[in-house]
Design a protein around this motif. Structure first.
Motif, PDB file in Angstrom:
ATOM      1  N   THR A  36      29.671 120.135 -16.148  1.00 16.41           N
ATOM      2  CA  THR A  36      30.819 120.578 -15.206  1.00 16.41           C
ATOM      3  C   THR A  36      31.518 119.399 -14.646  1.00 16.41           C
ATOM      4  O   THR A  36      32.645 119.033 -14.461  1.00 16.41           O
ATOM      5  N   VAL A  37      30.339 118.461 -14.058  1.00 20.10           N
ATOM      6  CA  VAL A  37      30.733 117.387 -13.094  1.00 20.10           C
ATOM      7  C   VAL A  37      31.651 116.558 -13.938  1.00 20.10           C
ATOM      8  O   VAL A  37      32.540 115.475 -13.488  1.00 20.10           O
ATOM      9  N   TYR A  38      31.083 115.887 -15.268  1.00 20.10           N
ATOM     10  CA  TYR A  38      31.795 115.027 -16.078  1.00 20.10           C
ATOM     11  C   TYR A  38      33.110 115.542 -16.491  1.00 20.10           C
ATOM     12  O   TYR A  38      34.022 114.808 -16.508  1.00 20.10           O
ATOM     13  N   LEU A  39      33.097 116.784 -16.759  1.00 18.08           N
ATOM     14  CA  LEU A  39      34.242 117.514 -17.423  1.00 18.08           C
ATOM     15  C   LEU A  39      35.390 117.227 -16.143  1.00 18.08           C
ATOM     16  O   LEU A  39      36.474 117.124 -16.367  1.00 18.08           O
ATOM     17  N   LEU A  40      35.154 117.854 -14.877  1.00 18.28           N
ATOM     18  CA  LEU A  40      36.133 117.514 -13.932  1.00 18.28           C
ATOM     19  C   LEU A  40      36.645 115.998 -13.637  1.00 18.28           C
ATOM     20  O   LEU A  40      37.510 115.735 -13.464  1.00 18.28           O
ATOM     21  N   LEU A  87      45.800 128.243 -21.315  1.00 20.22           N
ATOM     22  CA  LEU A  87      45.200 129.340 -20.492  1.00 20.22           C
ATOM     23  C   LEU A  87      46.151 130.516 -20.084  1.00 20.22           C
ATOM     24  O   LEU A  87      47.398 130.429 -20.189  1.00 20.22           O
ATOM     25  N   THR A  88      45.702 131.634 -19.719  1.00 16.58           N
ATOM     26  CA  THR A  88      46.588 132.705 -19.683  1.00 16.58           C
ATOM     27  C   THR A  88      46.860 132.622 -18.056  1.00 16.58           C
ATOM     28  O   THR A  88      46.153 131.802 -17.201  1.00 16.58           O
ATOM     29  N   LYS A  89      47.860 133.281 -17.624  1.00 17.81           N
ATOM     30  CA  LYS A  89      48.211 133.134 -16.015  1.00 17.81           C
ATOM     31  C   LYS A  89      47.068 133.618 -15.378  1.00 17.81           C
ATOM     32  O   LYS A  89      46.955 133.116 -14.307  1.00 17.81           O
ATOM     33  N   GLU A  96      42.459 131.843 -11.727  1.00 13.36           N
ATOM     34  CA  GLU A  96      41.198 131.886 -11.339  1.00 13.36           C
ATOM     35  C   GLU A  96      40.571 130.307 -11.370  1.00 13.36           C
ATOM     36  O   GLU A  96      39.941 130.020 -10.538  1.00 13.36           O
ATOM     37  N   LEU A  97      41.184 129.329 -12.268  1.00  8.83           N
ATOM     38  CA  LEU A  97      40.932 127.977 -12.095  1.00  8.83           C
ATOM     39  C   LEU A  97      41.372 127.488 -10.968  1.00  8.83           C
ATOM     40  O   LEU A  97      40.624 126.738 -10.490  1.00  8.83           O
ATOM     41  N   ASN A  98      42.552 127.961 -10.625  1.00  8.60           N
ATOM     42  CA  ASN A  98      42.900 127.397  -9.139  1.00  8.60           C
ATOM     43  C   ASN A  98      42.067 127.705  -8.271  1.00  8.60           C
ATOM     44  O   ASN A  98      41.552 127.243  -7.077  1.00  8.60           O
ATOM     45  N   SER A  99      41.766 128.838  -8.044  1.00 11.01           N
ATOM     46  CA  SER A  99      40.725 129.416  -6.920  1.00 11.01           C
ATOM     47  C   SER A  99      39.496 128.615  -6.933  1.00 11.01           C
ATOM     48  O   SER A  99      38.762 128.416  -5.914  1.00 11.01           O
ATOM     49  N   LEU A 100      38.915 128.661  -8.274  1.00 12.60           N
ATOM     50  CA  LEU A 100      37.601 127.832  -8.343  1.00 12.60           C
ATOM     51  C   LEU A 100      37.585 126.379  -7.706  1.00 12.60           C
ATOM     52  O   LEU A 100      36.618 125.966  -7.085  1.00 12.60           O
ATOM     53  N   ARG A 160      39.691 125.080  -5.780  1.00 15.80           N
ATOM     54  CA  ARG A 160      39.941 125.023  -4.357  1.00 15.80           C
ATOM     55  C   ARG A 160      38.642 125.247  -3.614  1.00 15.80           C
ATOM     56  O   ARG A 160      38.444 124.518  -2.652  1.00 15.80           O
ATOM     57  N   ARG A 161      37.615 125.945  -4.110  1.00 18.55           N
ATOM     58  CA  ARG A 161      36.254 126.344  -3.549  1.00 18.55           C
ATOM     59  C   ARG A 161      35.531 124.850  -3.830  1.00 18.55           C
ATOM     60  O   ARG A 161      34.863 124.270  -2.947  1.00 18.55           O
ATOM     61  N   VAL A 162      35.788 124.372  -5.213  1.00 21.75           N
ATOM     62  CA  VAL A 162      34.938 122.952  -5.371  1.00 21.75           C
ATOM     63  C   VAL A 162      35.582 121.763  -4.475  1.00 21.75           C
ATOM     64  O   VAL A 162      34.800 121.195  -3.726  1.00 21.75           O
ATOM     65  N   CYS A 163      36.881 121.850  -4.226  1.00 24.14           N
ATOM     66  CA  CYS A 163      37.296 120.880  -3.418  1.00 24.14           C
ATOM     67  C   CYS A 163      36.941 120.951  -1.894  1.00 24.14           C
ATOM     68  O   CYS A 163      36.581 120.231  -1.144  1.00 24.14           O
ATOM     69  N   THR A 164      36.739 122.116  -1.542  1.00 29.85           N
ATOM     70  CA  THR A 164      36.426 122.580  -0.187  1.00 29.85           C
ATOM     71  C   THR A 164      34.693 122.290  -0.085  1.00 29.85           C
ATOM     72  O   THR A 164      34.561 121.427   1.103  1.00 29.85           O
ATOM     73  N   ALA A 165      34.115 122.392  -0.930  1.00 24.03           N
ATOM     74  CA  ALA A 165      32.680 121.859  -1.056  1.00 24.03           C
ATOM     75  C   ALA A 165      32.684 120.356  -0.937  1.00 24.03           C
ATOM     76  O   ALA A 165      31.666 119.618  -0.244  1.00 24.03           O
TER      77      ALA A 165
END
Length: 178
Positions: A15-19, A130-132, A137-141, A143-148
């Motif tokens: 995931t870190v490389y994909l991000l 992606l569906t709506k 869900e991606l946006n929410s996840l 946001r959590r990654v950015c906060t961390a």
């Protein structure tokens, strides 16, 4: 290719490389849009800061923009260009000494709105498959990654054991394989 259900045998599909790969692609796409409008990341950072934070002193604003812009573009030069284009207004105030205070103009806000529309178009293109619900869900996840990330999560000094470069005698480096 990585399908997200079974995991992957490739360490480059972590995931870190994909991000990181996705982030670089988005940076390029957004930079292309900015360039087509005669702007760069520093211009956008300055306009965004003024729109979000309100009037600011010149030095504080350029320091903020330099810290948030993704390239080494000179924030002071970008600010001068925004002033000459009428997207930012400068006024001198006499509060505790003379200070130049900058504000975004209606034309600057309109330009920033266009840049936001460009970002929305890039986002729409990238997330078209992606569906709506998946987008939300991606946006929410993210946001959590950015906060961390903002808290410094994942920023640990690697242990001295194991493979890696070590300094030996001054600034010479040597690879240790065990």
């Amino acid at each position: 290719m990585y399908d997200g259900r079974t995991g992957s045998t490739s360490p480059f599909e972590q995931t870190v490389y994909l991000l990181s790969t996705a982030g670089r692609a988005v940076d390029r796409l957004l930079a292309d849009r900015l360039d087509a409008r005669g702007m760069g990341p520093a211009h956008q950072a300055l306009l965004s800061a003024l729109a979000q934070l309100g009037p600011h002193g010149r030095r504080d604003l350029t320091e903020h923009a330099a810290a948030t812009a993704t390239t080494g573009t000179d924030s002071a030069q970008a600010l001068d260009e925004l002033l000459s284009a009428g997207l930012v207004h400068s006024m001198v105030v006499q509060i505790g000494g003379r200070q130049e205070v900058l504000t975004i103009t209606p034309a600057g806000q309109a330009a920033l709105d266009v840049l936001h529309d460009d970002a929305s178009a890039v986002q729409g293109d990238l997330l078209a498959s992606l569906t709506k619900g998946q987008r939300a869900e991606l946006n929410s996840l993210l946001r959590r990654v950015c906060t961390a990330a903002a808290r410094g999560a994942g920023h640990r000094t690697p242990s001295p054991s194991g493979p890696g470069w070590v300094l030996t005698g001054g600034q010479r480096r040597r690879w240790i394989s065990e």
